[in-house]
Design a protein around this motif. Structure first.
Motif, PDB file in Angstrom:
ATOM      1  N   MET A 241      85.560  61.572   8.317  1.00 10.77           N
ATOM      2  CA  MET A 241      86.129  62.880   8.036  1.00 10.77           C
ATOM      3  C   MET A 241      85.980  63.815   9.231  1.00 10.77           C
ATOM      4  O   MET A 241      86.900  64.592   9.551  1.00 10.77           O
ATOM      5  CB  MET A 241      85.453  63.474   6.807  1.00 10.77           C
ATOM      6  CG  MET A 241      85.967  64.861   6.416  1.00 10.77           C
ATOM      7  SD  MET A 241      87.720  64.828   5.939  1.00 10.77           S
ATOM      8  CE  MET A 241      87.617  63.892   4.396  1.00 10.77           C
ATOM      9  N   TYR A 242      84.842  63.751   9.909  1.00 13.57           N
ATOM     10  CA  TYR A 242      84.638  64.591  11.093  1.00 13.57           C
ATOM     11  C   TYR A 242      85.653  64.254  12.184  1.00 13.57           C
ATOM     12  O   TYR A 242      86.270  65.158  12.773  1.00 13.57           O
ATOM     13  CB  TYR A 242      83.212  64.391  11.614  1.00 13.57           C
ATOM     14  CG  TYR A 242      83.008  64.855  13.029  1.00 13.57           C
ATOM     15  CD1 TYR A 242      82.937  66.208  13.345  1.00 13.57           C
ATOM     16  CD2 TYR A 242      82.895  63.934  14.074  1.00 13.57           C
ATOM     17  CE1 TYR A 242      82.766  66.631  14.657  1.00 13.57           C
ATOM     18  CE2 TYR A 242      82.712  64.347  15.384  1.00 13.57           C
ATOM     19  CZ  TYR A 242      82.654  65.690  15.668  1.00 13.57           C
ATOM     20  OH  TYR A 242      82.479  66.116  16.965  1.00 13.57           O
ATOM     21  N   ARG A 244      88.590  62.842  11.797  1.00 10.30           N
ATOM     22  CA  ARG A 244      89.931  63.251  11.365  1.00 10.30           C
ATOM     23  C   ARG A 244      90.126  64.752  11.535  1.00 10.30           C
ATOM     24  O   ARG A 244      91.202  65.206  11.960  1.00 10.30           O
ATOM     25  CB  ARG A 244      90.152  62.843   9.909  1.00 10.30           C
ATOM     26  CG  ARG A 244      90.384  61.347   9.708  1.00 10.30           C
ATOM     27  CD  ARG A 244      90.977  61.069   8.343  1.00 10.30           C
ATOM     28  NE  ARG A 244      90.073  61.452   7.279  1.00 10.30           N
ATOM     29  CZ  ARG A 244      89.191  60.634   6.702  1.00 10.30           C
ATOM     30  NH1 ARG A 244      89.099  59.376   7.131  1.00 10.30           N
ATOM     31  NH2 ARG A 244      88.405  61.050   5.730  1.00 10.30           N
ATOM     32  N   ASN A 245      89.090  65.530  11.200  1.00  6.11           N
ATOM     33  CA  ASN A 245      89.206  66.983  11.374  1.00  6.11           C
ATOM     34  C   ASN A 245      89.333  67.362  12.844  1.00  6.11           C
ATOM     35  O   ASN A 245      90.080  68.281  13.199  1.00  6.11           O
ATOM     36  CB  ASN A 245      87.986  67.666  10.754  1.00  6.11           C
ATOM     37  CG  ASN A 245      87.956  67.548   9.244  1.00  6.11           C
ATOM     38  OD1 ASN A 245      89.001  67.375   8.608  1.00  6.11           O
ATOM     39  ND2 ASN A 245      86.769  67.633   8.661  1.00  6.11           N
ATOM     40  N   ARG A 248      92.864  66.524  13.906  1.00  7.02           N
ATOM     41  CA  ARG A 248      93.801  67.503  13.351  1.00  7.02           C
ATOM     42  C   ARG A 248      93.721  68.822  14.105  1.00  7.02           C
ATOM     43  O   ARG A 248      94.743  69.468  14.385  1.00  7.02           O
ATOM     44  CB  ARG A 248      93.498  67.712  11.871  1.00  7.02           C
ATOM     45  CG  ARG A 248      94.541  68.589  11.164  1.00  7.02           C
ATOM     46  CD  ARG A 248      94.164  68.835   9.707  1.00  7.02           C
ATOM     47  NE  ARG A 248      94.074  67.580   8.969  1.00  7.02           N
ATOM     48  CZ  ARG A 248      92.932  67.076   8.519  1.00  7.02           C
ATOM     49  NH1 ARG A 248      91.781  67.711   8.745  1.00  7.02           N
ATOM     50  NH2 ARG A 248      92.920  65.950   7.839  1.00  7.02           N
ATOM     51  N   GLN A 249      92.490  69.232  14.447  1.00 10.23           N
ATOM     52  CA  GLN A 249      92.339  70.483  15.185  1.00 10.23           C
ATOM     53  C   GLN A 249      92.959  70.384  16.577  1.00 10.23           C
ATOM     54  O   GLN A 249      93.598  71.339  17.065  1.00 10.23           O
ATOM     55  CB  GLN A 249      90.872  70.852  15.286  1.00 10.23           C
ATOM     56  CG  GLN A 249      90.601  72.221  15.901  1.00 10.23           C
ATOM     57  CD  GLN A 249      89.127  72.480  16.097  1.00 10.23           C
ATOM     58  OE1 GLN A 249      88.472  71.765  16.841  1.00 10.23           O
ATOM     59  NE2 GLN A 249      88.609  73.507  15.431  1.00 10.23           N
ATOM     60  N   GLN A 252      96.654  70.713  16.189  1.00 10.30           N
ATOM     61  CA  GLN A 252      97.027  72.108  15.951  1.00 10.30           C
ATOM     62  C   GLN A 252      96.897  72.933  17.226  1.00 10.30           C
ATOM     63  O   GLN A 252      97.733  73.818  17.487  1.00 10.30           O
ATOM     64  CB  GLN A 252      96.141  72.693  14.850  1.00 10.30           C
ATOM     65  CG  GLN A 252      96.368  72.082  13.486  1.00 10.30           C
ATOM     66  CD  GLN A 252      95.380  72.597  12.452  1.00 10.30           C
ATOM     67  OE1 GLN A 252      94.454  73.352  12.790  1.00 10.30           O
ATOM     68  NE2 GLN A 252      95.560  72.193  11.194  1.00 10.30           N
ATOM     69  N   ILE A 286      84.285  72.034  15.785  1.00  6.20           N
ATOM     70  CA  ILE A 286      83.756  71.525  14.516  1.00  6.20           C
ATOM     71  C   ILE A 286      82.405  70.875  14.784  1.00  6.20           C
ATOM     72  O   ILE A 286      82.301  69.988  15.639  1.00  6.20           O
ATOM     73  CB  ILE A 286      84.730  70.523  13.894  1.00  6.20           C
ATOM     74  CG1 ILE A 286      86.084  71.196  13.644  1.00  6.20           C
ATOM     75  CG2 ILE A 286      84.169  69.956  12.596  1.00  6.20           C
ATOM     76  CD1 ILE A 286      87.140  70.240  13.122  1.00  6.20           C
TER      77      ILE A 286
END
Length: 331
Positions: A241-242, A244-245, A248-249, A252, A286
């Motif tokens: 999950m880390y 993937r975040n 994604r960041q 973006q 993150i």
């Protein structure tokens, strides 16, 4: 020429490495009596002794009160016990603590925090872990555990992410260190044991060690191993999950940067001041999750695998022994 300050300066004392934990026979008996009598509850106690070079001599111990017995009157229980021991000329130097475990379950974050609290005042603090179930199966149920110094420094500095641990060269095997345990008895106790007549033939304890009924032990250990595997999958899910975040960041950020560049081209064409192409408040980094839980679960999985391997090896040896006895009786 040496000055007065150089002459009065104390030489640096190099800290020795702890290589052996020496337990007196009465300490082993006290630990076993306390832990066996409290099953299935987990109990703890204080270890007292001396730090002698590369050996930690544990000469006495006393149990901590159970959570049900704790109250306002037991707040200073530890200090009162140490004062009473000092009055009767018993070693009252704290060298660590002992605790019981159920099927090898002791590698927790609470144990690490307890080690850290002891480490400031006791550099060579040890924890004696006693497993009653393992002792009942004829195996050594005592082990001395320490934290590795490199891991302690990282824990104090809160550097527990996977990247920081890898850069420091600390793996999951570098969290806990097992120190060899040596049982010591006084000369009077050794003379008494030598004077006692040995038991004739095999005792009940010897026959219990030959028991082939280990299905319950293996099933419980396998169940605990499966639970640890589920915990490991959950920790891997956090890491996934880390990542993937983070991906994604970054996507973006690339989209926002491309849009800002196009906007600045239009502003320059109109003769206006371009906007900054970096906005630290918009995309904050993150934080990477801690790898400590993953290390602890991996240590516990390795411990369960060793227990299963040892039980299977002893079970096969017993089966070959029984097979040889059956062949001998048939001839």
């Amino acid at each position: 020429m040496s000055t007065v300050a150089d002459l009065l300066k104390r030489p640096e004392v190099k800290e020795t490495v702890l290589k052996t934990v020496q337990l007196d026979g009465q300490v082993v008996l006290k630990i076993m009596q306390h832990c066996d009598g409290a099953l299935p509850a987990i109990v703890t106690g204080q270890l007292l002794g001396l730090d002698v070079g590369q050996t930690m001599e544990v000469t006495d111990c006393f149990p901590f009160p159970s959570p049900e017995d704790e109250g306002d009157s037991s707040t200073n229980y530890q200090l009162d016990m140490m004062r009473c021991l000092r009055e009767v000329n018993v070693d009252n130097n704290t060298v660590g603590w002992y605790q019981s475990s159920v099927l090898g379950q002791y590698q927790t974050q609470e144990m690490i925090e307890t080690f850290i609290s002891y480490h400031d005042s006791i550099r060579k603090c040890v924890c004696i872990v006693y497993d009653p179930q393992r002792q009942q199966r004829g195996q050594v149920g005592l082990r001395a555990i320490r934290l590795k110094d490199s891991f302690i420094e990282l824990f104090k500095e809160h550097k527990l992410t996977g990247k920081e641990l890898r850069e420091a060269g600390v793996g999951w095997r570098d969290v806990f260190i097992e120190v060899p345990v040596k049982i010591h008895n006084s000369s009077l106790a050794q003379a008494l044991i030598a004077d006692l007549n040995p038991a004739p033939g095999a005792t009940a304890g010897d026959l219990d060690r030959l028991s082939l009924a280990n299905a319950g032990y293996l099933s419980k250990t396998m169940g605990n191993l499966i639970e640890c595997m589920d915990d490991m999958l959950a920790e891997q899910g956090k890491v996934s999950m880390y990542h993937r975040n983070v991906a994604r960041q970054q996507q973006q950020l690339a989209t926002w940067l491309q849009k800002r560049k196009q906007e600045n081209i239009a502003r320059r064409a109109a003769g206006e001041e371009p906007l900054p192409e970096e906005d630290p408040a918009l995309f904050k980094p993150i934080p990477e999750p801690s790898a400590l839980d993953q290390y602890l679960v991996t240590n516990q999985i390795a411990s369960y695998c060793d227990m299963l391997g040892g039980a299977a090896e002893k079970g096969m040896a017993k089966m070959y022994l029984v097979q040889a006895l059956q062949k001998a009786t048939q001839q």
